[in-house]
Motif scaffolding. Structure first.
Motif, PDB file in Angstrom:
ATOM      1  N   SER A   9      31.189  15.902  52.194  1.00 22.09           N
ATOM      2  CA  SER A   9      29.769  16.228  51.953  1.00 22.09           C
ATOM      3  C   SER A   9      29.010  15.092  51.277  1.00 22.09           C
ATOM      4  O   SER A   9      27.786  15.155  51.164  1.00 22.09           O
ATOM      5  CB  SER A   9      29.668  17.486  51.091  1.00 22.09           C
ATOM      6  N   GLY A  10      29.727  14.067  50.832  1.00 22.68           N
ATOM      7  CA  GLY A  10      29.081  12.941  50.158  1.00 22.68           C
ATOM      8  C   GLY A  10      27.986  12.293  50.985  1.00 22.68           C
ATOM      9  O   GLY A  10      27.044  11.711  50.450  1.00 22.68           O
ATOM     10  N   GLU A  11      28.101  12.433  52.266  1.00 23.79           N
ATOM     11  CA  GLU A  11      27.066  11.929  53.181  1.00 23.79           C
ATOM     12  C   GLU A  11      25.681  12.482  52.808  1.00 23.79           C
ATOM     13  O   GLU A  11      24.660  11.816  52.998  1.00 23.79           O
ATOM     14  CB  GLU A  11      27.455  12.371  54.591  1.00 23.79           C
ATOM     15  N   TYR A  12      25.652  13.724  52.291  1.00 26.28           N
ATOM     16  CA  TYR A  12      24.372  14.420  52.087  1.00 26.28           C
ATOM     17  C   TYR A  12      23.896  14.420  50.636  1.00 26.28           C
ATOM     18  O   TYR A  12      22.774  14.839  50.372  1.00 26.28           O
ATOM     19  CB  TYR A  12      24.505  15.880  52.547  1.00 26.28           C
ATOM     20  N   LEU A  13      24.749  14.008  49.690  1.00 22.23           N
ATOM     21  CA  LEU A  13      24.412  14.230  48.276  1.00 22.23           C
ATOM     22  C   LEU A  13      23.105  13.552  47.887  1.00 22.23           C
ATOM     23  O   LEU A  13      22.262  14.150  47.218  1.00 22.23           O
ATOM     24  CB  LEU A  13      25.547  13.734  47.358  1.00 22.23           C
ATOM     25  N   ASP A  14      22.914  12.323  48.289  1.00 22.99           N
ATOM     26  CA  ASP A  14      21.721  11.588  47.860  1.00 22.99           C
ATOM     27  C   ASP A  14      20.447  12.249  48.393  1.00 22.99           C
ATOM     28  O   ASP A  14      19.504  12.495  47.627  1.00 22.99           O
ATOM     29  CB  ASP A  14      21.802  10.133  48.326  1.00 22.99           C
ATOM     30  N   ILE A  15      20.413  12.600  49.662  1.00 27.11           N
ATOM     31  CA  ILE A  15      19.153  13.149  50.215  1.00 27.11           C
ATOM     32  C   ILE A  15      18.845  14.521  49.624  1.00 27.11           C
ATOM     33  O   ILE A  15      17.690  14.863  49.439  1.00 27.11           O
ATOM     34  CB  ILE A  15      19.128  13.188  51.770  1.00 27.11           C
TER      35      ILE A  15
END
Ligand code: SAM
Length: 242
Positions: A9-15
């Motif tokens: 899920s790290g792909e989405y954390l920033d957005i």
């Protein structure tokens, strides 16, 4: 350190964290004004993609920052953010470790631990408070936040963020269920929709979260020799007691 809960899920954390950080900026910047960057670096525990790290560096333009981040995917975003900034690059050092596997320097000018306390067991938290109490400069803040749930209880499925980038809309939602030993299991769902409304991707991940109430946290901090208060957006600021 346990398996990386952000490996997928790290792909989405920033957005999905940007809006929350817009709101957190003011109370955290205010708390950081008590920091002592001339006495030691500012530690960002569980820095993630660096949204808070950037606020530290902007608020305290002379500070050195130590950003401790165990997740490789989140570190990749963090390093990219740092490399892209002339101001951040010379001042922020990334530590590729969980906080429990790394020894902080003997003096710290302040500490940030935002959106991450539930990853630490009660025993680890108490160890951390002791270590930080021994290292924080006088009056320098340890800045944290409380996150739901405040007790081991169900949290119904809730959409917490929706972000459109290009032709895709990303939706993050989550629900929590009571588990054992003072934890809940958060089940997070990340869906990617095409402009037509069809689901392009659907990722579900689950991880344990140590529940801590306001009273428990304040009691722990007092026991470790901090004087702490809860403010706006459940931001907790603790300073070493006299
Ligand atoms: C929800 S993210 C928050 C990231 C960042 N602080 C923010 O608010 O954007 C939780 C962070 O805690 C980190 N984390 C988990 N266990 C940790 C540990 N044992 N030591 C340090 N960081 C940890 C995760 O890798 C992740 O970056």
């Amino acid at each position: 350190m346990a398996a990386d809960p952000y490996a997928q899920s790290g792909e989405y954390l920033d957005i999905f964290s940007r809006d929350a950080w817009q709101a957190l900026r003011a109370p955290i910047a205010a708390a950081l004004r008590q920091a002592a960057p001339d006495q030691g670096p500012i530690l960002d525990v569980g820095a993630g993609t660096g949204l808070g790290t950037s606020i530290v560096a902007e608020t305290l333009p002379t500070a050195s920052v130590l950003a401790v981040e165990p997740s490789p995917i989140l570190r990749a975003v963090l390093l990219s953010r740092l490399a892209a900034s002339e101001s951040l690059r010379p001042r922020v050092t990334v530590v590729a470790s969980g906080i429990e596997d790394w020894r902080p320097p003997s003096r710290l000018g302040g500490v940030l631990a935002i959106n991450m306390l539930g990853h630490l067991s009660p025993q680890r938290r108490r160890q951390l408070w002791q270590e930080l109490r021994a290292r924080l400069a006088p009056s320098a803040p340890l800045i944290m936040n409380l996150q739901p749930p405040a007790e081991v209880a169900d949290v119904p499925a809730t959409v917490f963020a929706t972000v459109t980038i290009g032709g895709h809309t990303y939706e993050g939602s989550g629900e929590a269920r009571p588990a054992s030993d003072g934890t809940v299991t958060w089940t997070m769902r990340y869906r990617t929709y095409a402009a037509s409304g069809t689901t392009e991707r659907d990722l579900v991940v689950a991880y344990p979260w140590h529940v801590i109430s306001r009273t428990e946290l304040l009691d722990e901090l007092a026991g470790a020799g901090f004087s702490a208060a809860v403010g706006e957006l459940d931001v907790v600021v603790a300073v070493p007691g006299i």
